[in-house]
Write an enzyme that holds these catalytic residues in place. Sequence first.
Site, short mmCIF file in Angstrom:
data_model
loop_
_atom_site.label_atom_id
_atom_site.label_comp_id
_atom_site.label_asym_id
_atom_site.label_seq_id
_atom_site.Cartn_x
_atom_site.Cartn_y
_atom_site.Cartn_z
N HIS A 480 1.96 1.07 -8.65
CA HIS A 480 2.48 0.81 -7.01
C HIS A 480 1.55 0.42 -5.70
O HIS A 480 1.73 -0.99 -5.01
CB HIS A 480 3.22 1.73 -6.34
CG HIS A 480 4.30 1.46 -4.65
ND1 HIS A 480 5.63 1.32 -5.14
CD2 HIS A 480 3.98 2.04 -3.43
CE1 HIS A 480 5.61 1.35 -3.97
NE2 HIS A 480 4.85 1.61 -3.06
N GLU A 481 0.74 0.98 -5.05
CA GLU A 481 -0.87 0.63 -4.50
C GLU A 481 -1.38 -0.52 -4.75
O GLU A 481 -1.10 -1.45 -4.08
CB GLU A 481 -1.22 1.77 -4.20
CG GLU A 481 -0.08 3.40 -3.60
CD GLU A 481 0.77 2.55 -2.78
OE1 GLU A 481 0.04 2.20 -1.54
OE2 GLU A 481 0.93 3.50 -2.40
N HIS A 484 0.87 -3.70 -3.82
CA HIS A 484 0.16 -3.87 -2.05
C HIS A 484 -0.93 -4.51 -2.30
O HIS A 484 -1.22 -5.48 -1.79
CB HIS A 484 0.28 -2.48 -1.53
CG HIS A 484 1.11 -2.27 -1.27
ND1 HIS A 484 2.56 -2.73 -0.76
CD2 HIS A 484 1.99 -0.86 -1.33
CE1 HIS A 484 3.22 -2.03 -0.05
NE2 HIS A 484 3.57 -1.13 -0.73
N HIS A 487 -0.63 -8.17 -2.71
CA HIS A 487 -0.24 -9.09 -2.16
C HIS A 487 -1.04 -9.35 -1.14
O HIS A 487 -1.64 -10.66 -0.27
CB HIS A 487 0.65 -7.75 -1.69
CG HIS A 487 1.90 -8.94 -0.89
ND1 HIS A 487 2.35 -8.06 0.00
CD2 HIS A 487 2.17 -9.88 -0.29
CE1 HIS A 487 3.75 -8.72 1.07
NE2 HIS A 487 3.32 -10.39 0.23
#
Length: 696
Positions: A480-481, A484, A487
Amino acid sequence: MSDTLQTAATSQSAANPLLKAWQTPFETPPFAEIVPEHFLPAFEQAFADHSAEIAAITHDPATPDFPNTITALERSGKLLSKVSAVFYDLVSAHSNPALLEIDKEVSLRMARHWNPIMMNAVLFGRIALLHDNRATLGLTGEEMRLLERTYTRFHRSGAGLDEPAKARMAEINERLAHLGTAFSHHLLGDEQDWFMELGEADREGLSDSFVAAAKAAAEERGMAGKAIVTLSRSSVEPFLKSAARRDLREKAYKAFVARGDNGNDNDNNAVIVEILALREESARLLGFPTFAAYRLEDSMAKTPEAVRGLLERVWKPARARALADRDDLQALVAEDGGNFALAPWDWRYYAEKLRQAKANFDDAAIKPYLSLDHMVEAAFDCATRLFGVTFSERKDIPVWHPDVRVWEVKDSAGKHKALFYGDYFARPSKRSGAWMTSLRDQQKLDGEIAPLVINVCNFAKGADGEPSLLSPDDARTLFHEFGHGLHGMMSEVTYPSLSGTSVFTDFVELPSQLYEHWQEQPQVLRQFARHYQTGEPLPDDLLKRFLAARKFNQGFATVEFVSSALVDLEFHTQPAAASRDVRAFERQELEKIGMPAEISMRHRPQQFGHIFSGDHYASGYYSYMWSEVMDADAFGAFEEAGDIFDPPTAKRLLDDIYASGGSRDPEEAYVAFRGREPEPDALLRRRGLLETPEAA
C-alpha cells in the site's frame, strides 16, 4: 543591520547545513550534520525569503499574466519546502524531546506565515483576474489545471473575505495548528509511556517470531533480555490474535483503545472539542453550513450526502456479516469451555481459531514465508514489470536512523528517476502507523528535479539477526505505502503543486490500494514468498488456503473501518455543540448505526490522528473506501486482459494515474485509464459482502 550582526548572520548561515547547498549524492539531506538547534534559524530564513518572494509577486507593476503570477508562485518558497520536508520527516519518524518542543513553535509560526499569504487580497486579485479570463490565455491542460487549483486554494483559504473575517480566520488557523500538534504529541506520549512485559508464563500461544519481535522492542527501550508488548498496532494486533491469556489480551486491548483518553496530561478530549468548534466556525466564515460541506466540496465525493450514501451501502451487509460471525465466535467460546460473553479483546483470538477451523489457515503458518526483504523485492519486481523501473540499493546516501535503507530508481532507459527511502521498523521515536512522504517532489519547472520519496512503517524487528517476518496485513501495508511511493516516484509533471500525490484525498488512495492487489497474486507469491530459513517457496496447498482465507473476517474489518468513517463524518456535519462530550457523542453515534458491542472503531476519536493531528483527512476518512471502489474496479482491467502485468494496460495506468499527479481532473483520469466510470459493486465483491446473511 550592523556589520557585526551581518557577519554573525552570515557565519550562522554558513554553519547551518539546512541553509547550505548539499554536497551529497543527488543533493540529499546530510542528516548526520543536522541537529535540532539548526531548525529555528533555518525556518526564520525560509519564512523571510518566501515572504520577500510573495511581496515581489504581489507588487509586480506589470499586468498579471500566467508567468509573473502563477509560475512565480510555483517557484517561490523553495527553502521553506526544503527545511520543512526534513523537519517533518524527523518529527514523525525519529523525534526527540528537543524536536517536539521546536514543533510546537514551528506549527504556530507556520500558520502565522501562511495566513497573510493565503488571505492576501491583492495577490488573490491577480489570481482571480487570470481565472476570470482563463479561456483567453492559451493555456495548456496542465497550466489550466494549475490555475484552477491555485484559485480554488486561495478562495477556500478566505482570500475573498472582508478584513474582520480574515483576522478571525487567521486566529482560527493559528489555534488549529497548535491543537493539531498537541493532539499528535499527546498520542505519541501515551504510546511511549506504556508497555506490558511478558514473562515466560505469559507467552502461551505466541509464535517464536512474535516473541523475537517483543524482545527486540524491549531492547529498543533499554530492557535487553526482556520481552514486551507495545502500543504499536504491529505489536498489539498480533498479540490479540494469538495470546492465550485472556487477562493479558484485555489489558493490552484496553490500553490500545484508551490512547489519548486517560485523563492524564496526554488526554485529547478537550483538544477535540476545541478543534471541532473552530473548524465549524471557519466553515461558516467561508459560507458553508458545516465543516464537512466545506471540506467535501473540493473532493470527488462533493457532498456529505454522497459520502454517507456510500458508507451506508457498505455498512448494512458488513454489519450483517459481522453479526453472523459473532454468533459463530460465541459458539466457539462455548466449545472451548469458556463461560463468558465474547468481548472486543476476544474477537481476533477466536476469529483466528475459526479461520483455522474453517479455512485451515492461520497467519503464523504463512509468516515464515513473508520476510520483509522478500516482500520489498516483490514490490520492486512488480514495479519493474509494470513500469520498467529498476531499484539498486545505495549505501552512500545519508539517513536519519541506521535502520533506514535507500534505493536508486532508474527508468526503463537506465536514467535516474528517484531515490526511495524505506524506514520499516517500529521504535519509540517514531509515531505509530504507516505513511508515505517526500523530502523533495518531482517537477520540471526549472530543469528535471527527481523526487526523494519515503515509506515509513512500524513493523516488528526480528531479534538476534533474524529477519523481520510480516503478517499478511503487514505485507499488504508494505505494498500500500509503496503504491503511494510509486505515485510520487513516477510523477511526470511540470509544476510542483501538481506533483505526485497532490490530488484529491478521495483519489490519493487509488494508486496505493490498487497496488495491494499485486501482493496477493499467486504468481507473485510463488516467486517471492520463500521460507526465511530454508528458502523453500510457499507450498501450493498453503497458498490456496491463504487465498481462500482472504475474505474471512471481512465483516469485522469493514465494520471497524466504516464506523470510524461515519463518526468522522458526524463530527463534522453535526453542530460542534453536539460533541462537547466526546465519549458520549461516540457512544450515541455507534448506537445509532447498531455497532456490534464486540467490535471497536479502528480509530477511537482520541487517537484518530488522521482527522485531528491535522485536517488532511477530516471529513475524509471515507476516502479509503471511495478509492477502494475504484481500485477494485481498476484491477479488473488487468484481469480482463488475462495478464496482471499486461503492457498496454500498465502503460495506461502509468500515463493516466501514476504519472499525471494532480495535472488533470481525477474522474477524467480514471475514465481515461478504464474507459468508463468505476462499477460500485466491485468493492462489495472484493470484500465478499455481496451475498451476506441477514442479521438476526
